[in-house]
Write a protein that holds these residues in place. Structure first.
Motif, PDB file in Angstrom:
ATOM      1  N   ILE A   2       0.852  -1.196   0.000  1.00  0.00           N
ATOM      2  CA  ILE A   2       0.000   0.000   0.000  1.00  0.00           C
ATOM      3  C   ILE A   2       0.882   1.238   0.000  1.00  0.00           C
ATOM      4  N   ASP A   3       0.635   2.141  -0.947  1.00  0.00           N
ATOM      5  CA  ASP A   3       1.451   3.349  -1.082  1.00  0.00           C
ATOM      6  C   ASP A   3       1.143   4.394  -0.016  1.00  0.00           C
ATOM      7  N   ARG A   4      -0.138   4.642   0.274  1.00  0.00           N
ATOM      8  CA  ARG A   4      -0.559   5.673   1.217  1.00  0.00           C
ATOM      9  C   ARG A   4      -1.726   5.160   2.051  1.00  0.00           C
ATOM     10  N   PHE A   5      -1.822   5.691   3.276  1.00  0.00           N
ATOM     11  CA  PHE A   5      -2.877   5.284   4.192  1.00  0.00           C
ATOM     12  C   PHE A   5      -3.694   6.485   4.632  1.00  0.00           C
ATOM     13  N   ILE A   6      -4.987   6.277   4.794  1.00  0.00           N
ATOM     14  CA  ILE A   6      -5.867   7.220   5.464  1.00  0.00           C
ATOM     15  C   ILE A   6      -6.296   6.512   6.740  1.00  0.00           C
ATOM     16  N   VAL A   7      -5.948   7.105   7.872  1.00  0.00           N
ATOM     17  CA  VAL A   7      -6.227   6.503   9.165  1.00  0.00           C
ATOM     18  C   VAL A   7      -7.506   7.124   9.717  1.00  0.00           C
ATOM     19  N   LEU A   8      -8.416   6.273  10.164  1.00  0.00           N
ATOM     20  CA  LEU A   8      -9.683   6.717  10.720  1.00  0.00           C
ATOM     21  C   LEU A   8      -9.723   6.378  12.196  1.00  0.00           C
ATOM     22  N   GLY A   9     -10.009   7.401  13.009  1.00  0.00           N
ATOM     23  CA  GLY A   9     -10.139   7.211  14.445  1.00  0.00           C
ATOM     24  C   GLY A   9     -11.480   7.744  14.919  1.00  0.00           C
ATOM     25  N   ARG A  10     -11.662   7.723  16.237  1.00  0.00           N
ATOM     26  CA  ARG A  10     -12.903   8.203  16.842  1.00  0.00           C
ATOM     27  C   ARG A  10     -12.570   9.179  17.957  1.00  0.00           C
ATOM     28  N   CYS A  11     -13.381  10.226  18.090  1.00  0.00           N
ATOM     29  CA  CYS A  11     -13.094  11.234  19.113  1.00  0.00           C
ATOM     30  C   CYS A  11     -13.226  10.649  20.518  1.00  0.00           C
ATOM     31  N   ASP A  12     -14.080   9.654  20.707  1.00  0.00           N
ATOM     32  CA  ASP A  12     -14.221   9.048  22.033  1.00  0.00           C
ATOM     33  C   ASP A  12     -13.179   7.960  22.298  1.00  0.00           C
ATOM     34  N   ARG A  13     -12.303   7.726  21.335  1.00  0.00           N
ATOM     35  CA  ARG A  13     -11.216   6.748  21.483  1.00  0.00           C
ATOM     36  C   ARG A  13      -9.930   7.369  20.939  1.00  0.00           C
ATOM     37  N   PRO A  14      -9.347   8.332  21.668  1.00  0.00           N
ATOM     38  CA  PRO A  14      -8.162   9.024  21.162  1.00  0.00           C
ATOM     39  C   PRO A  14      -6.942   8.123  20.993  1.00  0.00           C
ATOM     40  N   ASP A  15      -7.029   6.898  21.457  1.00  0.00           N
ATOM     41  CA  ASP A  15      -5.912   5.960  21.329  1.00  0.00           C
ATOM     42  C   ASP A  15      -5.831   5.301  19.953  1.00  0.00           C
ATOM     43  N   ILE A  16      -6.873   5.378  19.161  1.00  0.00           N
ATOM     44  CA  ILE A  16      -6.921   4.635  17.895  1.00  0.00           C
ATOM     45  C   ILE A  16      -5.883   5.137  16.887  1.00  0.00           C
ATOM     46  N   ILE A  17      -5.849   6.442  16.628  1.00  0.00           N
ATOM     47  CA  ILE A  17      -4.920   6.959  15.618  1.00  0.00           C
ATOM     48  C   ILE A  17      -3.471   6.727  16.026  1.00  0.00           C
ATOM     49  N   PRO A  18      -3.071   7.015  17.279  1.00  0.00           N
ATOM     50  CA  PRO A  18      -1.686   6.694  17.663  1.00  0.00           C
ATOM     51  C   PRO A  18      -1.376   5.192  17.549  1.00  0.00           C
ATOM     52  N   TRP A  36      -2.652   3.138  15.309  1.00  0.00           N
ATOM     53  CA  TRP A  36      -2.427   2.897  13.880  1.00  0.00           C
ATOM     54  C   TRP A  36      -1.058   3.408  13.451  1.00  0.00           C
ATOM     55  N   ARG A  37      -0.695   4.609  13.933  1.00  0.00           N
ATOM     56  CA  ARG A  37       0.628   5.142  13.600  1.00  0.00           C
ATOM     57  C   ARG A  37       1.719   4.158  14.017  1.00  0.00           C
ATOM     58  N   GLN A  38       1.610   3.651  15.248  1.00  0.00           N
ATOM     59  CA  GLN A  38       2.616   2.724  15.760  1.00  0.00           C
ATOM     60  C   GLN A  38       2.613   1.412  14.978  1.00  0.00           C
ATOM     61  N   ALA A  39       1.428   0.883  14.706  1.00  0.00           N
ATOM     62  CA  ALA A  39       1.336  -0.373  13.958  1.00  0.00           C
ATOM     63  C   ALA A  39       1.945  -0.229  12.568  1.00  0.00           C
ATOM     64  N   GLY A  53       7.181  -0.740   8.985  1.00  0.00           N
ATOM     65  CA  GLY A  53       7.960   0.039   8.028  1.00  0.00           C
ATOM     66  C   GLY A  53       7.144   0.946   7.133  1.00  0.00           C
ATOM     67  N   CYS A  54       5.918   1.253   7.544  1.00  0.00           N
ATOM     68  CA  CYS A  54       5.015   2.060   6.715  1.00  0.00           C
ATOM     69  C   CYS A  54       4.653   3.386   7.366  1.00  0.00           C
ATOM     70  N   GLY A  55       5.369   3.788   8.389  1.00  0.00           N
ATOM     71  CA  GLY A  55       5.014   4.982   9.146  1.00  0.00           C
ATOM     72  C   GLY A  55       5.000   6.254   8.333  1.00  0.00           C
ATOM     73  N   ILE A  85       1.440   7.634   5.835  1.00  0.00           N
ATOM     74  CA  ILE A  85       0.120   8.137   6.216  1.00  0.00           C
ATOM     75  C   ILE A  85      -0.119   9.449   5.488  1.00  0.00           C
ATOM     76  N   LEU A  86      -1.189   9.500   4.746  1.00  0.00           N
ATOM     77  CA  LEU A  86      -1.562  10.673   3.963  1.00  0.00           C
ATOM     78  C   LEU A  86      -2.517  11.568   4.746  1.00  0.00           C
ATOM     79  N   ALA A  87      -3.422  10.942   5.507  1.00  0.00           N
ATOM     80  CA  ALA A  87      -4.426  11.717   6.226  1.00  0.00           C
ATOM     81  C   ALA A  87      -4.896  10.968   7.464  1.00  0.00           C
ATOM     82  N   GLU A  88      -5.341  11.756   8.423  1.00  0.00           N
ATOM     83  CA  GLU A  88      -5.934  11.206   9.638  1.00  0.00           C
ATOM     84  C   GLU A  88      -7.296  11.863   9.824  1.00  0.00           C
ATOM     85  N   LEU A  89      -8.322  11.033   9.841  1.00  0.00           N
ATOM     86  CA  LEU A  89      -9.704  11.489  10.019  1.00  0.00           C
ATOM     87  C   LEU A  89     -10.181  11.072  11.396  1.00  0.00           C
TER      88      LEU A  89
END
Length: 96
Positions: free
Chosen positions: A5-21, A23-26, A31-33, A36-40
């Motif tokens: 996958i060339d680029r990622f759009i990461v989707l999180g939830r405001c009531d779960r602020p741990d989701i986006i971080p 995904w970043r770590q995963a 080796g794909c850190g 990430i193109l966008a975080e929603l």
């Protein structure tokens, strides 16, 4: 799979602020850190669909989106993502 996958759009939830971080770590662990193109961040799923606070941080786009509920017509959700999509297209040529 992630390596193809060339680029990622990461989707999180405001009531779960741990989701986006998480995904970043995963992605970084695989080796794909830097891909990430966008975080929603999704909030207020019962609201009418709309995309809010589009912000560019270098080659990364951040946005909040409301109304991501499967009960909303797809057309409304797609319309809410129109500006977000246009901004993504503007960012793509500058990504390494």
């Amino acid at each position: 799979m992630f390596g193809n996958i060339d680029r990622f759009i990461v989707l999180g939830r405001c009531d779960r602020p741990d989701i986006i971080p998480a995904w970043r770590q995963a992605l970084a662990d695989r080796g794909c850190g830097g891909r990430i193109l966008a975080e929603l961040t999704s909030e207020s799923p019962d609201s009418q669909p709309e995309c809010l606070q589009l912000q560019s941080a270098g080659p990364l786009l951040h946005a909040r989106i409301r109304g991501l509920d499967r009960n909303h017509p797809r057309e409304r959700i797609a319309a809410a993502l129109t500006e977000f999509s246009a901004r993504l297209i503007d960012i793509l040529p500058i990504c390494p």
